[in-house]
Write an enzyme that holds these catalytic residues in place. Structure first.
Site, PDB file in Angstrom:
ATOM      1  N   CYS A  90      50.170  23.057  81.580  1.00 43.51           N
ATOM      2  CA  CYS A  90      49.333  23.634  80.523  1.00 43.51           C
ATOM      3  C   CYS A  90      47.896  23.105  80.625  1.00 43.51           C
ATOM      4  CB  CYS A  90      49.883  23.269  79.157  1.00 43.51           C
ATOM      5  SG  CYS A  90      51.416  24.089  78.732  1.00 43.51           S
TER       6      CYS A  90
ATOM      7  N   GLU B 125      45.968  21.932  78.293  1.00 45.50           N
ATOM      8  CA  GLU B 125      45.729  20.675  77.565  1.00 45.50           C
ATOM      9  C   GLU B 125      46.112  19.477  78.429  1.00 45.50           C
ATOM     10  OE1 GLU B 125      47.340  23.366  76.615  1.00 45.50           O
ATOM     11  OE2 GLU B 125      47.470  23.573  74.451  1.00 45.50           O
TER      12      GLU B 125
ATOM     13  N   CYS C 282      51.523  23.780  72.905  1.00 44.10           N
ATOM     14  CA  CYS C 282      52.995  23.828  72.931  1.00 44.10           C
ATOM     15  C   CYS C 282      53.554  22.448  72.588  1.00 44.10           C
ATOM     16  CB  CYS C 282      53.488  24.296  74.306  1.00 44.10           C
ATOM     17  SG  CYS C 282      53.428  23.010  75.575  1.00 44.10           S
TER      18      CYS C 282
ATOM     19  N   CYS D 229      52.733  19.668  75.069  1.00 48.26           N
ATOM     20  CA  CYS D 229      51.321  19.266  74.954  1.00 48.26           C
ATOM     21  C   CYS D 229      51.105  18.399  73.724  1.00 48.26           C
ATOM     22  CB  CYS D 229      50.414  20.487  74.906  1.00 48.26           C
ATOM     23  SG  CYS D 229      50.292  21.319  76.495  1.00 48.26           S
TER      24      CYS D 229
END
Ligand code: THU
Length: 138
Positions: A56, A58, A91, A94
């Site tokens: 991801c 992040e 998510c 994250c």
């Protein structure tokens, strides 16, 4: 927040997302524990044909910060940008990764989209009762 937005939207352009076709960008404001100077790091999502290996935006941003600032890295603020309405929040994984490096449980997490809509929440609202490093010290 403008600086975070600019870094995240630039990073988003580098998204490698041939499977989901969802470009995600992120930016984190970080410092080294005890230092006043903060730096903004960007990241994008990087997908993989073995889907579990996707990363991801992040996490890319946070790991870039750690690679630059070292193990004393603290995250003070996070911004995520998507082309979605409502804007995507981080998510679950994250949220856990942010928890690991967050300066405190209440750092602001800004969820934004290309239309400029923003929702800001505290990390503690997104991940209440988080499992953090303190548990391992007891
Ligand atoms: N994605 C992120 O980059 N951040 C999140 O917090 C949610 C999901 C990415 C992963 C994948 O590349 C795509 O968005 C679709 O799930």
């Amino acid at each position: 927040m403008k600086a975070l937005y600019d870094v995240a939207s630039e990073a988003r352009k580098n998204s490698y997302s041939p499977y989901s076709h969802q470009k995600v960008g992120a930016a984190v404001r970080a410092n080294k524990k005890g230092q006043a100077t903060t730096t903004i790091f960007g990241g994008c999502n990087v997908e993989n044909s073995s889907y579990g290996a996707c990363c991801c935006a992040e996490q890319t941003a946070i790991h870039t910060a750690v690679a630059s600032l070292g193990p004393e890295t603290q995250i003070l603020e996070v911004l995520v940008i998507t082309d979605a309405d409502p804007a995507w929040p981080p998510c679950g994984i994250c949220r856990q990764v942010i928890t690991e490096f967050a300066q405190n449980p209440d750092i602001p997490i800004h969820c934004t989209n290309l239309a400029g809509k923003t929702r800001t929440q505290k990390l503690s609202e997104l991940i209440p009762q988080a499992f953090g490093s303190d548990y391992l010290k007891k």
